[in-house]
Design a protein around this motif. Structure first.
Motif, PDB file in Angstrom:
ATOM      1  N   ASP A 163       0.845  -1.191   0.000  1.00 34.20           N
ATOM      2  CA  ASP A 163       0.000   0.000   0.000  1.00 34.20           C
ATOM      3  C   ASP A 163       0.881   1.242   0.000  1.00 34.20           C
ATOM      4  N   ALA A 164       1.252   1.677  -1.182  1.00 37.13           N
ATOM      5  CA  ALA A 164       2.105   2.856  -1.293  1.00 37.13           C
ATOM      6  C   ALA A 164       1.267   4.106  -1.073  1.00 37.13           C
ATOM      7  N   LYS A 165       1.824   5.037  -0.321  1.00 38.65           N
ATOM      8  CA  LYS A 165       1.134   6.309  -0.079  1.00 38.65           C
ATOM      9  C   LYS A 165       1.024   7.101  -1.385  1.00 38.65           C
ATOM     10  N   PHE A 166       2.085   7.005  -2.209  1.00 34.06           N
ATOM     11  CA  PHE A 166       2.087   7.657  -3.516  1.00 34.06           C
ATOM     12  C   PHE A 166       2.765   6.739  -4.520  1.00 34.06           C
ATOM     13  N   ALA A 167       2.362   6.841  -5.774  1.00 32.59           N
ATOM     14  CA  ALA A 167       3.011   6.117  -6.869  1.00 32.59           C
ATOM     15  C   ALA A 167       3.308   7.134  -7.966  1.00 32.59           C
ATOM     16  N   ARG A 168       4.544   7.173  -8.402  1.00 31.73           N
ATOM     17  CA  ARG A 168       4.942   8.132  -9.438  1.00 31.73           C
ATOM     18  C   ARG A 168       5.822   7.451 -10.474  1.00 31.73           C
ATOM     19  N   ARG A 169       5.651   7.860 -11.737  1.00 36.41           N
ATOM     20  CA  ARG A 169       6.475   7.384 -12.839  1.00 36.41           C
ATOM     21  C   ARG A 169       7.391   8.518 -13.263  1.00 36.41           C
ATOM     22  N   ILE A 170       8.684   8.246 -13.328  1.00 34.37           N
ATOM     23  CA  ILE A 170       9.662   9.248 -13.741  1.00 34.37           C
ATOM     24  C   ILE A 170       9.803   9.161 -15.256  1.00 34.37           C
ATOM     25  N   GLY A 171       9.540  10.273 -15.938  1.00 36.23           N
ATOM     26  CA  GLY A 171       9.536  10.277 -17.401  1.00 36.23           C
ATOM     27  C   GLY A 171      10.806  10.812 -18.038  1.00 36.23           C
ATOM     28  N   SER A 208       4.564  19.637  -4.885  1.00 33.87           N
ATOM     29  CA  SER A 208       3.999  19.963  -3.567  1.00 33.87           C
ATOM     30  C   SER A 208       2.769  19.119  -3.252  1.00 33.87           C
ATOM     31  N   ALA A 209       2.212  18.441  -4.252  1.00 36.94           N
ATOM     32  CA  ALA A 209       1.032  17.599  -4.023  1.00 36.94           C
ATOM     33  C   ALA A 209       1.380  16.279  -3.344  1.00 36.94           C
ATOM     34  N   TRP A 210       2.676  15.925  -3.313  1.00 33.70           N
ATOM     35  CA  TRP A 210       3.002  14.627  -2.717  1.00 33.70           C
ATOM     36  C   TRP A 210       4.277  14.600  -1.878  1.00 33.70           C
ATOM     37  N   MET A 211       5.349  15.218  -2.323  1.00 33.44           N
ATOM     38  CA  MET A 211       6.619  15.082  -1.594  1.00 33.44           C
ATOM     39  C   MET A 211       6.566  15.585  -0.150  1.00 33.44           C
ATOM     40  N   PRO A 212       6.006  16.773   0.135  1.00 30.90           N
ATOM     41  CA  PRO A 212       5.974  17.241   1.530  1.00 30.90           C
ATOM     42  C   PRO A 212       5.019  16.428   2.412  1.00 30.90           C
ATOM     43  N   LYS A 213       4.177  15.606   1.804  1.00 30.36           N
ATOM     44  CA  LYS A 213       3.204  14.813   2.561  1.00 30.36           C
ATOM     45  C   LYS A 213       3.750  13.443   2.963  1.00 30.36           C
ATOM     46  N   ILE A 214       4.994  13.158   2.591  1.00 33.66           N
ATOM     47  CA  ILE A 214       5.625  11.886   2.940  1.00 33.66           C
ATOM     48  C   ILE A 214       6.255  12.010   4.318  1.00 33.66           C
ATOM     49  N   ASP A 215       5.972  11.043   5.164  1.00 29.96           N
ATOM     50  CA  ASP A 215       6.552  10.973   6.504  1.00 29.96           C
ATOM     51  C   ASP A 215       7.532   9.808   6.564  1.00 29.96           C
ATOM     52  N   ALA A 216       8.378   9.801   7.573  1.00 24.64           N
ATOM     53  CA  ALA A 216       9.301   8.684   7.770  1.00 24.64           C
ATOM     54  C   ALA A 216       8.498   7.386   7.865  1.00 24.64           C
ATOM     55  N   ASN A 217       9.002   6.351   7.227  1.00 23.74           N
ATOM     56  CA  ASN A 217       8.420   5.002   7.160  1.00 23.74           C
ATOM     57  C   ASN A 217       7.265   4.871   6.169  1.00 23.74           C
ATOM     58  N   ASP A 218       6.851   5.947   5.516  1.00 24.87           N
ATOM     59  CA  ASP A 218       5.857   5.812   4.450  1.00 24.87           C
ATOM     60  C   ASP A 218       6.475   5.056   3.284  1.00 24.87           C
ATOM     61  N   VAL A 219       5.624   4.388   2.515  1.00 22.96           N
ATOM     62  CA  VAL A 219       6.071   3.635   1.346  1.00 22.96           C
ATOM     63  C   VAL A 219       5.632   4.383   0.092  1.00 22.96           C
ATOM     64  N   VAL A 220       6.556   4.508  -0.855  1.00 21.54           N
ATOM     65  CA  VAL A 220       6.299   5.184  -2.131  1.00 21.54           C
ATOM     66  C   VAL A 220       6.668   4.214  -3.247  1.00 21.54           C
ATOM     67  N   MET A 221       5.847   4.153  -4.296  1.00 24.63           N
ATOM     68  CA  MET A 221       6.176   3.316  -5.444  1.00 24.63           C
ATOM     69  C   MET A 221       6.716   4.212  -6.557  1.00 24.63           C
ATOM     70  N   LEU A 222       7.913   3.878  -7.034  1.00 23.36           N
ATOM     71  CA  LEU A 222       8.528   4.625  -8.132  1.00 23.36           C
ATOM     72  C   LEU A 222       8.781   3.681  -9.299  1.00 23.36           C
ATOM     73  N   SER A 223       8.630   4.228 -10.503  1.00 23.56           N
ATOM     74  CA  SER A 223       8.957   3.482 -11.715  1.00 23.56           C
ATOM     75  C   SER A 223       9.421   4.493 -12.758  1.00 23.56           C
ATOM     76  N   GLY A 224       9.908   3.986 -13.873  1.00 21.38           N
ATOM     77  CA  GLY A 224      10.324   4.872 -14.953  1.00 21.38           C
ATOM     78  C   GLY A 224      11.832   5.007 -15.035  1.00 21.38           C
ATOM     79  N   LEU A 225      12.251   6.082 -15.677  1.00 21.06           N
ATOM     80  CA  LEU A 225      13.664   6.297 -15.968  1.00 21.06           C
ATOM     81  C   LEU A 225      14.473   6.656 -14.716  1.00 21.06           C
TER      82      LEU A 225
END
Length: 181
Positions: A62-70, A110-127
């Motif tokens: 359960d990732a708090k945020f998921a982002r694709r790097i383009g 600002s919609a996601w990075m400042p809302k991440i706390d320690a131990n939160d899980v984020v899903m990253l994909s892309g370049l």
């Protein structure tokens, strides 16, 4: 004087022999009495080896945020990539340094990075990143101008966006698990 040196040498030899005899008794007596020999150093190591985890800690999918790097770039060419407002940009900082993933605050950072706390899980994909789940280890706020690479937290990936005219957030992420298919 020679007799005094010989006498001192004999005394030293006698003390050494007595020390060896005591040491032998300390080692031999427990063996004769069938008592187990206790080596506190080995017991210390064994006690700690018994409690070490054998498998990596479970990571919630359960990732708090998921982002694709383009896009991926380097520090010399980062401004045009960020100004395109096409999502997060991976920025190569050099060998042995974490990958920086940056996004302007007004382009979505600002919609996601400042809302991440320690131990939160984020899903990253892309370049520029290994696709998967990352756990936030460090969240720090630093001056927007005048910060250097030394201010970056440790991690496999560091997220960065501005949060005001004078400050930005840096989130140190550690790779935790591959993405679930």
């Amino acid at each position: 004087m020679v007799k005094g040196l010989r006498a001192m040498g004999r005394r030293s030899q006698a003390l050494l022999a007595a020390g060896v005899a005591v040491l032998a008794l300390v080692i031999v007596v427990p063996i004769i009495d069938d008592e187990p020999r206790v080596d506190p150093y080995l017991n210390f190591l064994t006690a700690h080896l018994d409690v070490l985890p054998t498998e990596p800690a479970a990571v919630s999918s359960d990732a708090k945020f998921a982002r694709r790097i383009g896009k991926i770039t380097d520090l010399d060419h980062v401004d045009p990539a960020l100004d395109a407002c096409a999502g997060p940009v991976a920025v190569y900082l050099g060998h042995g340094r974490p990958m920086l993933v940056a996004e302007h605050d007004y382009c979505g950072g600002s919609a996601w990075m400042p809302k991440i706390d320690a131990n939160d899980v984020v899903m990253l994909s892309g370049l520029g990143v290994d696709p998967g789940l990352y756990r936030a280890e460090t969240v720090t706020y630093v001056p927007r101008y005048g910060s250097t690479l030394r201010d970056m937290p440790d991690g496999d990936v560091v997220l960065q966006t501005c949060v005001s005219r004078t400050r930005m957030v840096l989130v140190g992420l550690r790779y935790a698990a591959p993405a679930q298919a």
